[in-house]
Design a protein around this motif. Structure first.
Motif, PDB file in Angstrom:
ATOM      1  N   LEU A 176       0.819  -1.224   0.000  1.00 46.43           N
ATOM      2  CA  LEU A 176       0.000   0.000   0.000  1.00 46.43           C
ATOM      3  C   LEU A 176       0.847   1.265   0.000  1.00 46.43           C
ATOM      4  O   LEU A 176       0.337   2.347  -0.278  1.00 46.43           O
ATOM      5  N   GLY A 177       2.137   1.153   0.330  1.00 43.41           N
ATOM      6  CA  GLY A 177       2.962   2.350   0.365  1.00 43.41           C
ATOM      7  C   GLY A 177       4.430   2.010   0.508  1.00 43.41           C
ATOM      8  O   GLY A 177       4.783   1.062   1.213  1.00 43.41           O
ATOM      9  N   MET A 187       3.884   9.119   3.950  1.00 40.26           N
ATOM     10  CA  MET A 187       3.519   7.850   3.305  1.00 40.26           C
ATOM     11  C   MET A 187       2.295   7.251   3.975  1.00 40.26           C
ATOM     12  O   MET A 187       1.371   6.768   3.307  1.00 40.26           O
ATOM     13  N   PHE A 190      -0.771   8.966   2.822  1.00 38.73           N
ATOM     14  CA  PHE A 190      -1.157   8.470   1.487  1.00 38.73           C
ATOM     15  C   PHE A 190      -1.879   7.126   1.608  1.00 38.73           C
ATOM     16  O   PHE A 190      -2.928   6.911   0.982  1.00 38.73           O
ATOM     17  N   VAL A 191      -1.336   6.242   2.425  1.00 35.31           N
ATOM     18  CA  VAL A 191      -1.957   4.925   2.620  1.00 35.31           C
ATOM     19  C   VAL A 191      -3.382   5.078   3.158  1.00 35.31           C
ATOM     20  O   VAL A 191      -4.299   4.356   2.753  1.00 35.31           O
ATOM     21  N   THR A 194      -6.120   5.197   0.617  1.00 40.07           N
ATOM     22  CA  THR A 194      -6.328   4.079  -0.313  1.00 40.07           C
ATOM     23  C   THR A 194      -7.812   3.704  -0.362  1.00 40.07           C
ATOM     24  O   THR A 194      -8.433   3.508   0.684  1.00 40.07           O
TER      25      THR A 194
END
Lengths: 267, 267
Positions: A176-177, A187, A190-191, A194
């Motif tokens: 996922l990252g 990071m 960002f995950v 998802t």
């Protein structure tokens, strides 16, 4: 000669933690790096473009050892301000800078060594920073978490020669990252975004040193904010190699784990 | 027997592009996959849990070749709806699914082959999808862009055995993003948020197949949206290996490059 430590302070909690453990240390702050100077220690201001002056100041304080603590972004150097020593060092440091942050840090460590200082790792100064092997805080990882952690370690190993990443998120076998220059918290942010249909499992954050890296500089760290960011990303827990990651503010980390229900596993 | 193609349609522009080039093709849409059925072609609806029925339908249309076109997210299978063929295939497909999306797609391609269909790559059906080697559209890449593109390719190669990434952003030697499950556009959106002080150069998007991957399935693609997302991320251009990436809607890609000033280089 009595050993005496200088803490070369970057941002984050680590310089304060080391300062609290060694009241005899000299606390060095650099122009342009925003740090809080602790009470009670000798404070030595410094500038990256006047390293010769810093070496003289450290010797005059009787400093024998230095520790790089916390994050430092790449400094803007002003050749007009260089002292004589820095004039001779600049070409080496500039060349290293062209090869990346790690190369620059290794070169800076080499320069301090040549000037007669022993460069210590933060966990040599404060061994409590690292968790003993097999430490686990929080719930027992599930079988899938263990498999995801192994895949995360495999990815960090695959990327070792590229010198780019210290953290990966894997969930149900899917990546996922992969952390790059923005750091672990970005990071994890960002995950967290998802789409649900792409997620098969909660997943784990795996954080560790680049295989073969110099453990005196740029050692990966986690702290209470890491735990909360991992929880916000919906993860089940965090894996770190024992002896590979500095755990800052352990009491607050334990509190964040208790509040979020995540596990922290050192293996 | 005359060859006859069936387009197994996923999302995105690719199924329409292939349909426009072959009016004799059979257009297969799957329940749960949102596709626009083009006029003029035979339309064959299908369901993932009734593949045996699909094989019969394709044979009755005289289909000899199939092409996987566009993105398909992992289907939710309902065993209660399985036809007899699917009952025998399900254990194989489930086992492959546990090994990841690529393994599943490879197994599905193997099943179609066993049923007597030739599985074609999209660029075999429509060779214009791929740019010839040394094609460049837009400005000449700078020396730093060329070095960044090489580093991006090195990272994709380092990750090849992990089967996780088809795209990387590198800027001034620093890695700003590694694509994982969320896809290239999401990764570019993340790169766009990189703090300015961490960026040394505009940078390049490198997109290419996983080294050694089956070029009949999951071939990387770029289109006009990729160009605009790369521009929004502040990049200088896009590198693709010649023969490795499908370029969809080339006229719109060229228009987006002209409007944004980015380069597209195939090498």
């Amino acid at each position: 000669m009595e050993p005496r430590l200088a803490i070369l302070a970057g941002t984050g909690a680590l310089p304060q933690i080391l300062a609290a453990g060694d009241p005899q240390a000299v606390f060095v702050s650099f122009a342009g790096v925003d740090v809080e100077v602790p009470d009670g220690l000798i404070h030595q201001p410094a500038a990256f473009d006047r390293l010769g002056t810093l070496f003289e100041d450290l010797h005059s304080h009787g400093v024998t050892e230095v520790v790089f603590a916390g994050a430092m972004s790449r400094p803007a150097l002003n050749p007009a301000s260089f002292d004589a020593k820095m004039m001779t060092l600049a070409p080496r440091l500039m060349a290293a800078m062209g090869q990346g942050d790690d190369a620059l840090l290794r070169e800076v460590a080499a320069v301090f060594t040549e000037e007669g200082f022993v460069v210590k790792a933060a966990h040599e100064v404060a061994p409590d920073l690292m968790l003993p092997a097999e430490t686990r805080i929080g719930p027992v990882p599930k079988k899938q978490d263990v498999a995801d952690a192994q895949k995360g370690l495999d990815i960090l190993t695959a990327l070792a020669s590229m010198d780019v990443s210290q953290a990966v998120v894997v969930a149900g076998g899917q990546v996922l990252g992969i952390e790059v220059i923005q750091g672990t918290d970005a990071m994890l942010g960002f995950v967290a975004q998802t789409p649900t249909h792409l997620r098969r499992a909660k997943g784990v954050l795996v954080k560790g040193p680049k295989p073969g890296q110099d453990m005196r500089i740029d050692v990966p760290t986690i702290g209470p904010d890491t735990v909360r960011a991992a929880a916000a990303a919906g993860l089940a827990g965090i894996y770190i190699p024992a002896g590979g990651v500095n755990v800052l503010q352990r009491d607050k980390v334990e509190q964040a784990l208790a509040e979020t229900g995540l596990f922290l596993q050192a293996r």
